[in-house]
Scaffold this motif. Sequence first.
Motif, PDB file in Angstrom:
ATOM      1  N   VAL A  13       0.848  -1.191   0.000  1.00  0.00           N
ATOM      2  CA  VAL A  13       0.000   0.000   0.000  1.00  0.00           C
ATOM      3  C   VAL A  13       0.882   1.239   0.000  1.00  0.00           C
ATOM      4  O   VAL A  13       1.702   1.414   0.908  1.00  0.00           O
ATOM      5  N   THR A  14       0.761   2.078  -1.020  1.00  0.00           N
ATOM      6  CA  THR A  14       1.473   3.361  -1.005  1.00  0.00           C
ATOM      7  C   THR A  14       0.605   4.396  -0.291  1.00  0.00           C
ATOM      8  O   THR A  14      -0.607   4.252  -0.187  1.00  0.00           O
ATOM      9  N   PHE A  84      -2.047  -1.538  -3.779  1.00  0.00           N
ATOM     10  CA  PHE A  84      -2.962  -0.404  -3.713  1.00  0.00           C
ATOM     11  C   PHE A  84      -2.148   0.893  -3.738  1.00  0.00           C
ATOM     12  O   PHE A  84      -1.362   1.144  -2.819  1.00  0.00           O
ATOM     13  N   HIS A  85      -2.366   1.683  -4.773  1.00  0.00           N
ATOM     14  CA  HIS A  85      -1.631   2.945  -4.907  1.00  0.00           C
ATOM     15  C   HIS A  85      -2.531   4.092  -4.457  1.00  0.00           C
ATOM     16  O   HIS A  85      -3.462   4.488  -5.160  1.00  0.00           O
ATOM     17  N   CYS A  86      -2.232   4.616  -3.266  1.00  0.00           N
ATOM     18  CA  CYS A  86      -3.049   5.687  -2.675  1.00  0.00           C
ATOM     19  C   CYS A  86      -2.325   7.025  -2.624  1.00  0.00           C
ATOM     20  O   CYS A  86      -2.974   8.057  -2.390  1.00  0.00           O
ATOM     21  N   ALA A  87      -1.024   7.031  -2.814  1.00  0.00           N
ATOM     22  CA  ALA A  87      -0.249   8.262  -2.668  1.00  0.00           C
ATOM     23  C   ALA A  87      -0.472   9.194  -3.852  1.00  0.00           C
ATOM     24  O   ALA A  87      -0.556   8.753  -5.000  1.00  0.00           O
ATOM     25  N   ALA A  88      -0.560  10.485  -3.568  1.00  0.00           N
ATOM     26  CA  ALA A  88      -0.705  11.489  -4.630  1.00  0.00           C
ATOM     27  C   ALA A  88      -0.430  12.865  -4.062  1.00  0.00           C
ATOM     28  O   ALA A  88      -0.685  13.125  -2.886  1.00  0.00           O
ATOM     29  N   VAL A  89       0.088  13.733  -4.914  1.00  0.00           N
ATOM     30  CA  VAL A  89       0.229  15.144  -4.555  1.00  0.00           C
ATOM     31  C   VAL A  89      -1.047  15.855  -4.974  1.00  0.00           C
ATOM     32  O   VAL A  89      -1.500  15.739  -6.108  1.00  0.00           O
ATOM     33  N   ARG A 109       5.099  10.462 -12.717  1.00  0.00           N
ATOM     34  CA  ARG A 109       6.315   9.672 -12.510  1.00  0.00           C
ATOM     35  C   ARG A 109       6.028   8.511 -11.545  1.00  0.00           C
ATOM     36  O   ARG A 109       6.448   7.379 -11.766  1.00  0.00           O
ATOM     37  N   VAL A 110       5.320   8.830 -10.476  1.00  0.00           N
ATOM     38  CA  VAL A 110       5.025   7.812  -9.472  1.00  0.00           C
ATOM     39  C   VAL A 110       4.114   6.732 -10.049  1.00  0.00           C
ATOM     40  O   VAL A 110       4.363   5.530  -9.880  1.00  0.00           O
ATOM     41  N   PRO A 124      -0.696  -9.755  -9.310  1.00  0.00           N
ATOM     42  CA  PRO A 124      -1.951 -10.114  -9.986  1.00  0.00           C
ATOM     43  C   PRO A 124      -2.982  -8.993 -10.033  1.00  0.00           C
ATOM     44  O   PRO A 124      -3.688  -8.835 -11.030  1.00  0.00           O
ATOM     45  N   ASP A 125      -3.105  -8.191  -8.949  1.00  0.00           N
ATOM     46  CA  ASP A 125      -4.137  -7.160  -8.874  1.00  0.00           C
ATOM     47  C   ASP A 125      -3.526  -5.832  -8.459  1.00  0.00           C
ATOM     48  O   ASP A 125      -2.812  -5.759  -7.441  1.00  0.00           O
ATOM     49  N   VAL A 126      -3.829  -4.795  -9.228  1.00  0.00           N
ATOM     50  CA  VAL A 126      -3.338  -3.446  -8.940  1.00  0.00           C
ATOM     51  C   VAL A 126      -4.536  -2.505  -8.879  1.00  0.00           C
ATOM     52  O   VAL A 126      -5.376  -2.500  -9.777  1.00  0.00           O
ATOM     53  N   ALA A 127      -4.618  -1.703  -7.816  1.00  0.00           N
ATOM     54  CA  ALA A 127      -5.687  -0.709  -7.694  1.00  0.00           C
ATOM     55  C   ALA A 127      -5.070   0.672  -7.612  1.00  0.00           C
ATOM     56  O   ALA A 127      -4.257   0.943  -6.716  1.00  0.00           O
ATOM     57  N   LEU A 128      -5.414   1.534  -8.550  1.00  0.00           N
ATOM     58  CA  LEU A 128      -4.983   2.927  -8.542  1.00  0.00           C
ATOM     59  C   LEU A 128      -6.162   3.773  -8.081  1.00  0.00           C
ATOM     60  O   LEU A 128      -7.178   3.854  -8.777  1.00  0.00           O
ATOM     61  N   LEU A 129      -6.054   4.403  -6.932  1.00  0.00           N
ATOM     62  CA  LEU A 129      -7.154   5.213  -6.455  1.00  0.00           C
ATOM     63  C   LEU A 129      -7.309   6.445  -7.347  1.00  0.00           C
ATOM     64  O   LEU A 129      -6.406   7.280  -7.439  1.00  0.00           O
TER      65      LEU A 129
END
Length: 332
Positions: A13-14, A84-89, A109-110, A124-129
């Motif tokens: 989890v980011t 799970f990619h949760c990080a963002a500016v 970039r991220v 197998p599974d990637v979630a981009l918020l």
Amino acid sequence: MPNGSWAGKTVVVTGGAGFIGSHIVEQLLEREASVICLYRRDRRGVLAQLPDSSRLRTAQLDLRDEDALSAVFELARGGVDAFFHCAAVSGSVEFRRDHSGQILDTNMRVTSNVLKVARTHGVPDVALLSSSDIYLNPETYPIHEDDDFTRQMKYVPDGYYLSKVYAEILAETHRIEYGTNIFLPRLTSVYGPRDNFEPDTDRVVPSMFAKVMAGQEIEIWGDGSQTRTYMHVTDLVRAVLRMVEVGKHHVLNIGTSEIVTVHDLARLVCEALEEPERIRFDPARSGGRPNRTLDVGRLYDVIDFEPRSLRDGLRDTVEWYRRHRVPARAAR
């Protein structure tokens, strides 16, 4: 996810020290997953609020460093089952306008690194918020998932909006070219424990809390009739996890069917904090789009619970706020 269970799975989890990311970490631990929580900074002391578990590992890194991100995956014995990619500016409207290039460059970039590393390590599974902000000029109300960049695209100098749209485009091209299984939950406005209640917050509900607790008026731009939906963070995270578990929709609006005006929201905040209503309107300033209601028909085809009401969710938030963030004035 083949069997719909997180038990025994390894998940990265980011943004794990952030608002939504920390709740994803927490709920995955409750479901007996092993979690690698990635974060850049923990300025609000969120990590200390996470469960004390042997299945939780934390790593501080800059997601713009592809090698550092890849090294995390190499340390995961048996591989990573979900990401799970949760990080963002992000930031205020003014920051998003004045630093559009910085936000777009950093977020892209991220996201590129996240998708590349996930593909390289066979996740197998990637979630981009994603965000309901991608619906800049919707043609449907409530706003349906198909009313996105595939139907129309418009440039505005808002780096956050642009980065969310281009992240979805990059995800779609990765899905087509590489077969990556990517989920794009498009989130409505979210509130709840561990939100950003710092003095300089630009978040709607925390800003209202701060005004009320300081004995000041809540200022509403426009006449307050603009409608929105607000979802408690634990319900939102349950919906996102359920989306990945079921695997039926790769794009999904995440929100509630409860529609309120901004004026109603302010009144409910005052009620939850048990403080008098002090609300004023500034009709000279734009209150934004009159309607940002999402079509959640697909969502209710996936989730197995009923999201709590805004009134109940605000009461829960107040309980957390009084324990962790309440100012001296309230201890009367």
